[in-house]
Each structure stands twice: as C-alpha cells, then as structure tokens.
Design a protein around this motif. Structure first.
Motif, PDB file in Angstrom:
ATOM      1  N   ARG A  79      36.470  51.312  49.351  1.00 17.50           N
ATOM      2  CA  ARG A  79      35.886  50.229  48.486  1.00 17.50           C
ATOM      3  C   ARG A  79      37.186  48.958  48.093  1.00 17.50           C
ATOM      4  NH1 ARG A  79      31.149  50.130  44.644  1.00 17.50           N
ATOM      5  NH2 ARG A  79      31.181  48.098  43.727  1.00 17.50           N
ATOM      6  N   ILE A  80      38.106  49.769  47.857  1.00 15.85           N
ATOM      7  CA  ILE A  80      39.381  48.743  47.347  1.00 15.85           C
ATOM      8  C   ILE A  80      40.099  48.147  48.483  1.00 15.85           C
ATOM      9  CG2 ILE A  80      41.783  48.958  46.633  1.00 15.85           C
ATOM     10  CD1 ILE A  80      39.778  49.224  44.439  1.00 15.85           C
ATOM     11  N   ILE A  81      40.120  48.796  49.814  1.00 15.92           N
ATOM     12  CA  ILE A  81      40.423  48.219  51.095  1.00 15.92           C
ATOM     13  C   ILE A  81      39.487  47.223  51.318  1.00 15.92           C
ATOM     14  CG2 ILE A  81      41.031  48.721  53.599  1.00 15.92           C
ATOM     15  CD1 ILE A  81      42.961  50.015  51.580  1.00 15.92           C
ATOM     16  N   LEU A  82      38.392  47.242  51.446  1.00 15.13           N
ATOM     17  CA  LEU A  82      37.535  46.245  51.695  1.00 15.13           C
ATOM     18  C   LEU A  82      37.720  44.855  50.610  1.00 15.13           C
ATOM     19  CD1 LEU A  82      35.136  44.919  53.264  1.00 15.13           C
ATOM     20  CD2 LEU A  82      33.639  46.138  51.586  1.00 15.13           C
ATOM     21  N   GLY A  83      37.855  45.309  49.364  1.00 18.20           N
ATOM     22  CA  GLY A  83      38.066  44.207  48.385  1.00 18.20           C
ATOM     23  C   GLY A  83      39.463  43.598  48.782  1.00 18.20           C
ATOM     24  N   VAL A  84      40.309  44.099  49.111  1.00 14.24           N
ATOM     25  CA  VAL A  84      41.664  43.461  49.278  1.00 14.24           C
ATOM     26  C   VAL A  84      41.289  42.490  50.443  1.00 14.24           C
ATOM     27  CG1 VAL A  84      43.909  43.695  50.230  1.00 14.24           C
ATOM     28  CG2 VAL A  84      43.087  44.997  48.524  1.00 14.24           C
ATOM     29  N   ALA A 276      30.815  42.532  53.290  1.00 13.08           N
ATOM     30  CA  ALA A 276      30.522  42.335  51.674  1.00 13.08           C
ATOM     31  C   ALA A 276      29.522  41.400  51.293  1.00 13.08           C
ATOM     32  CB  ALA A 276      31.885  42.158  51.155  1.00 13.08           C
ATOM     33  N   GLY A 277      28.956  40.630  52.212  1.00 15.36           N
ATOM     34  CA  GLY A 277      27.674  39.769  51.602  1.00 15.36           C
ATOM     35  C   GLY A 277      28.674  38.485  51.327  1.00 15.36           C
ATOM     36  N   SER A 278      27.694  37.510  50.744  1.00 19.46           N
ATOM     37  CA  SER A 278      28.028  36.262  50.626  1.00 19.46           C
ATOM     38  C   SER A 278      28.639  36.114  49.066  1.00 19.46           C
ATOM     39  CB  SER A 278      26.776  35.033  50.578  1.00 19.46           C
ATOM     40  OG  SER A 278      27.417  33.983  50.557  1.00 19.46           O
ATOM     41  N   ILE A 279      29.991  36.240  49.089  1.00 18.07           N
ATOM     42  CA  ILE A 279      30.703  36.046  47.544  1.00 18.07           C
ATOM     43  C   ILE A 279      31.105  34.696  47.359  1.00 18.07           C
ATOM     44  CG2 ILE A 279      32.378  36.869  46.325  1.00 18.07           C
ATOM     45  CD1 ILE A 279      31.987  39.522  47.773  1.00 18.07           C
ATOM     46  N   GLY A 280      30.909  33.739  46.447  1.00 15.70           N
ATOM     47  CA  GLY A 280      31.377  32.500  46.512  1.00 15.70           C
ATOM     48  C   GLY A 280      32.426  32.282  45.388  1.00 15.70           C
ATOM     49  N   PHE A 281      33.041  30.874  45.499  1.00  6.75           N
ATOM     50  CA  PHE A 281      33.893  30.639  44.666  1.00  6.75           C
ATOM     51  C   PHE A 281      35.519  31.175  44.818  1.00  6.75           C
ATOM     52  CE2 PHE A 281      29.885  29.433  42.453  1.00  6.75           C
ATOM     53  CZ  PHE A 281      30.147  28.161  42.445  1.00  6.75           C
ATOM     54  N   ILE A 282      35.561  32.544  45.281  1.00  5.62           N
ATOM     55  CA  ILE A 282      36.949  32.868  45.412  1.00  5.62           C
ATOM     56  C   ILE A 282      37.724  31.878  46.532  1.00  5.62           C
ATOM     57  CG2 ILE A 282      38.316  34.597  46.575  1.00  5.62           C
ATOM     58  CD1 ILE A 282      37.285  35.782  44.049  1.00  5.62           C
ATOM     59  N   GLY A 283      37.273  31.185  47.274  1.00  5.30           N
ATOM     60  CA  GLY A 283      37.871  30.242  48.072  1.00  5.30           C
ATOM     61  C   GLY A 283      37.934  28.984  47.476  1.00  5.30           C
ATOM     62  N   ALA A 305      48.126  32.792  48.227  1.00  7.88           N
ATOM     63  CA  ALA A 305      46.681  32.737  47.661  1.00  7.88           C
ATOM     64  C   ALA A 305      46.117  33.969  48.301  1.00  7.88           C
ATOM     65  CB  ALA A 305      46.065  31.620  48.764  1.00  7.88           C
ATOM     66  N   ALA A 306      46.488  34.757  49.529  1.00  6.94           N
ATOM     67  CA  ALA A 306      45.880  36.052  49.831  1.00  6.94           C
ATOM     68  C   ALA A 306      46.259  37.084  49.069  1.00  6.94           C
ATOM     69  CB  ALA A 306      46.456  36.250  51.293  1.00  6.94           C
ATOM     70  N   LEU A 307      47.230  37.233  48.388  1.00  5.09           N
ATOM     71  CA  LEU A 307      47.728  38.137  47.411  1.00  5.09           C
ATOM     72  C   LEU A 307      46.755  37.975  46.050  1.00  5.09           C
ATOM     73  CD1 LEU A 307      51.516  38.474  47.722  1.00  5.09           C
ATOM     74  CD2 LEU A 307      49.724  40.346  48.214  1.00  5.09           C
ATOM     75  N   LEU A 308      46.759  36.751  45.667  1.00  5.86           N
ATOM     76  CA  LEU A 308      46.031  36.185  44.227  1.00  5.86           C
ATOM     77  C   LEU A 308      44.427  36.512  44.669  1.00  5.86           C
ATOM     78  CD1 LEU A 308      46.230  35.279  41.599  1.00  5.86           C
ATOM     79  CD2 LEU A 308      45.916  33.037  42.513  1.00  5.86           C
ATOM     80  N   GLY A 309      43.835  36.297  45.866  1.00  9.87           N
ATOM     81  CA  GLY A 309      42.642  36.347  46.098  1.00  9.87           C
ATOM     82  C   GLY A 309      42.168  37.980  45.845  1.00  9.87           C
ATOM     83  N   ALA A 310      43.132  38.579  46.710  1.00  8.91           N
ATOM     84  CA  ALA A 310      42.887  40.272  46.719  1.00  8.91           C
ATOM     85  C   ALA A 310      42.726  40.767  45.233  1.00  8.91           C
ATOM     86  CB  ALA A 310      43.730  40.831  47.716  1.00  8.91           C
TER      87      ALA A 310
END
Length: 354
Positions: A79-84, A276-283, A305-310
């Motif tokens: 789950r953590i790997i997928l979240g990253v 993970a489905g449609s997750i909004g607003f991170i982008g 941005a990649a590090l912060l988003g993860a």
C-alpha cells in the motif's frame, strides 16, 4: 546580468533544490514508516523494523510476530509503495499539464484525463474490454481511456477557433463531465453487482487493494521512468511555458512536444488510476507548493513535485485509515476536502491579479 552572476544564481538554485529534495526525502521516509506503523491495529516501531529486516535482509523473525508480519509486509508495505507511485505520478502529471496548457488551474482530474482513465477501467471491469492486454488489461484500458479523453479535449478546444489555455481548460471540464456520466451509465447498464462495486472503488479512490504483484512493480517503474524522461525534457518544457514562439526560436516544435508530453501524462495517469482509482487535486495542489520551494524550472521542479506528491498522498492515506478506524475513508474524499478550498483560493488570487 553578467555571466558570473548568472552562474552564481544557477548554483544557488541548485543548492536550494538539493536542500529541499533532501528534506522531502527524509519526510517521505518518515511518512512511509508512519504508514507501516499506524492503522486500525498499530504495530510498534521495533516490531516493524524486525519485519522489514526479515523480508528485506532474510533475518530470523520471532514466532510471535507472524501477525505483525502479515499486517506490515503483506498489507501495508504494498500500500505504501502504491501510494508513493500514485502521489508522485499525479503530481508530475499535474505539473506537466499546467505547462502544456499554460494554465495554473490544470490537472489530470480537472481536465478530464482521470475521468477517461476511469471510464476505460470501468469498461475493463464490467465488460472485459482490453482483454488483449493480458495481465495489464486494466492498466491498458485505463491508458487508452486517458489518451482518448486527452485527444477529445484537444479536438474540442481547437474546434472553430485558436487553441488557448482557457479553451483547453473549459474543454477538459466538459469532457470530464461527459465521461463521468458515461461511467455512471456503464455502472447502471451492467448486470454485475460485484463489478459495479469495483467501479465505485475507482470513482472514490483508495490504496486498499494494493498487493505484491507484477502490476504494482510495473506501475512504480512506469512512474519512475516517465518522471525521468520528463525531467530530462525539462528545458524544453520551460520553453513551452514561455510560448510557442520562444519554443520555435530554440528549434523546438511546440505541437509535437505538446503531443508527446500529453502521451507521457496519459501513461502515468492510466497506470496510477488503474491501481488506485480517480484521486483528484494532488496534481493541482502539489505543483504550486513545489514552485514555491524551488521555482519554475522543470528540471528542478519535477523531482521535487514527485517527492512532495508521494509524501502528501501517504499522509492522506494514513488519515484515511485512522480517522474513523476501523472504517476506512476513501482517499479521494480527503484529497478533495483539501484541494477544493485550495482551488477556490487560487481562482480568487488569479481574479485579483487580473
């Protein structure tokens, strides 16, 4: 500005990027450990380290930690790997889209690309579309849906007039609404109650179905590879943000570059939405925060941005698992609760600036 001053400014910018990158890497590591420890059933840090040592370094595991091993390694670690992968992928996609359409309100969710990927996933789940992709049928269908959504967005924006950022934004919103309606119709038309529940997962967003398999590894590799490619194209993206004339002056074909960037964005969005489905607003939120940290040069901006988003998505997932434990909140709800006020604030600031 003299060449010496220019070099000093560039060196200072590099140091600033290195400092923030180091801080964000440390924050990501801490957040990942928190994600392994916290949940409906908390696992002490010592036990978590023992589980990681057993699975990564083949150290012996005490028999009384079998339950902890199942929780930490089999459930939470993938789950953590997928979240990253999802957080980094959506942040990178949003950063690039804002450059492509030259509009700070752009992100995969608002422009309908997430909706296209969700429609493709719904077709795969409910009607078996994309079976030719084999094990990657869901990812392949999601990518095709994202690509078709992007193509439709550009076609609508170009119809009857010059392609502008406002036209792209409005076309993306319209395409997103249309594809969301199509996904709802597919759910209604399906006879499979289980399939309909699975599609609802994509609409709300969650990391709960992450498992150790080839698909998870492929998703992470796709995000890393595409992020590296986009970072190497950073200077070309910078030229595109200035304008097509500036890009042509530098020998860059803006239309070809724009098309290539959209394809890369669709690859990322298709891969992460399928998992993970449609997750909004991170982008939407993350690129603005990253610009405040390291400026707008995409060679520095995209990795940050990649590090912060993860980091933010892992933190949101921890909240989703613990706020109403043992019940889990869909992570898309939490990101929307944070992102919607940010969007309103951004629109207000843009209106004041104009």
């Amino acid at each position: 500005m003299t060449p010496t001053q220019d070099k000093l400014g560039f060196a200072a910018h590099q140091r600033r990027t290195l400092v923030w990158s180091s801080i964000l890497v440390a924050a990501l590591v801490v957040t990942c450990f928190a994600g392994l420890i916290l949940g409906p059933t908390s696992v002490p840090l010592r036990d978590t380290l023992s589980v990681l040592g057993h699975n990564l370094l083949n150290r012996p595991l005490p028999s009384d930690l079998d339950t902890a091993n199942a929780i930490v390694w089999d459930i939470r670690a993938p789950r953590i790997i997928l979240g990253v992968a999802v957080g980094a992928g959506l942040a990178v996609a949003g950063t690039v889209l804002q450059a492509v359409v030259r509009n700070l309100l752009a992100d995969p969710y608002i422009l309908g690309i997430n909706s296209g990927a969700s429609t493709g996933a719904a077709l795969a789940i409910l009607f078996g579309v994309g079976a030719g992709f084999g094990e990657f049928a869901l990812q392949g269908s999601a990518f095709v849906g994202a690509a078709l959504a992007a193509a439709l967005m550009f076609a609508v924006a170009r119809a009857g007039g010059r392609l502008t950022s406002i036209r792209l934004l409005m076309a993306g919103v319209a395409v997103g609404y249309a594809l969301s309606a199509l996904t709802s119709f597919l759910i209604f038309a399906s006879d499979s109650a289980e399939g309909s529940r699975s599609v609802m997962f994509w609409l709300l967003g969650s990391l709960g179905l992450a498992q150790w398999n080839q698909v998870l590894v492929a998703t992470l590799l796709v995000v890393v590879l595409v992020t590296v490619i986009l970072t190497l194209l950073g200077r070309n993206i910078d030229a595109l943000t200035i304008g097509d004339d500036a890009a042509l002056t530098l020998g860059i074909n803006p239309d070809r570059l724009r098309a290539g960037l959209v394809i890369l964005v669709c690859i990322i969005v298709g891969a992460v939405v399928a998992m993970a489905g449609s997750i909004g607003f991170i982008g939407l939120v993350v690129p603005h925060a990253a610009r405040r940290l390291v400026g707008g040069a995409h060679r520095h901006l995209l990795p940050v941005a990649a590090l912060l988003g993860a980091t933010l998505l892992i933190a949101a997932d921890i909240a989703a698992r613990t706020l109403l434990a043992p019940q889990e909140i869909p992570i898309g709800i939490l990101t929307a609760l944070v992102g919607a006020p940010f969007l309103l604030l951004l629109v207000r600031r843009m209106g004041a600036a104009s």
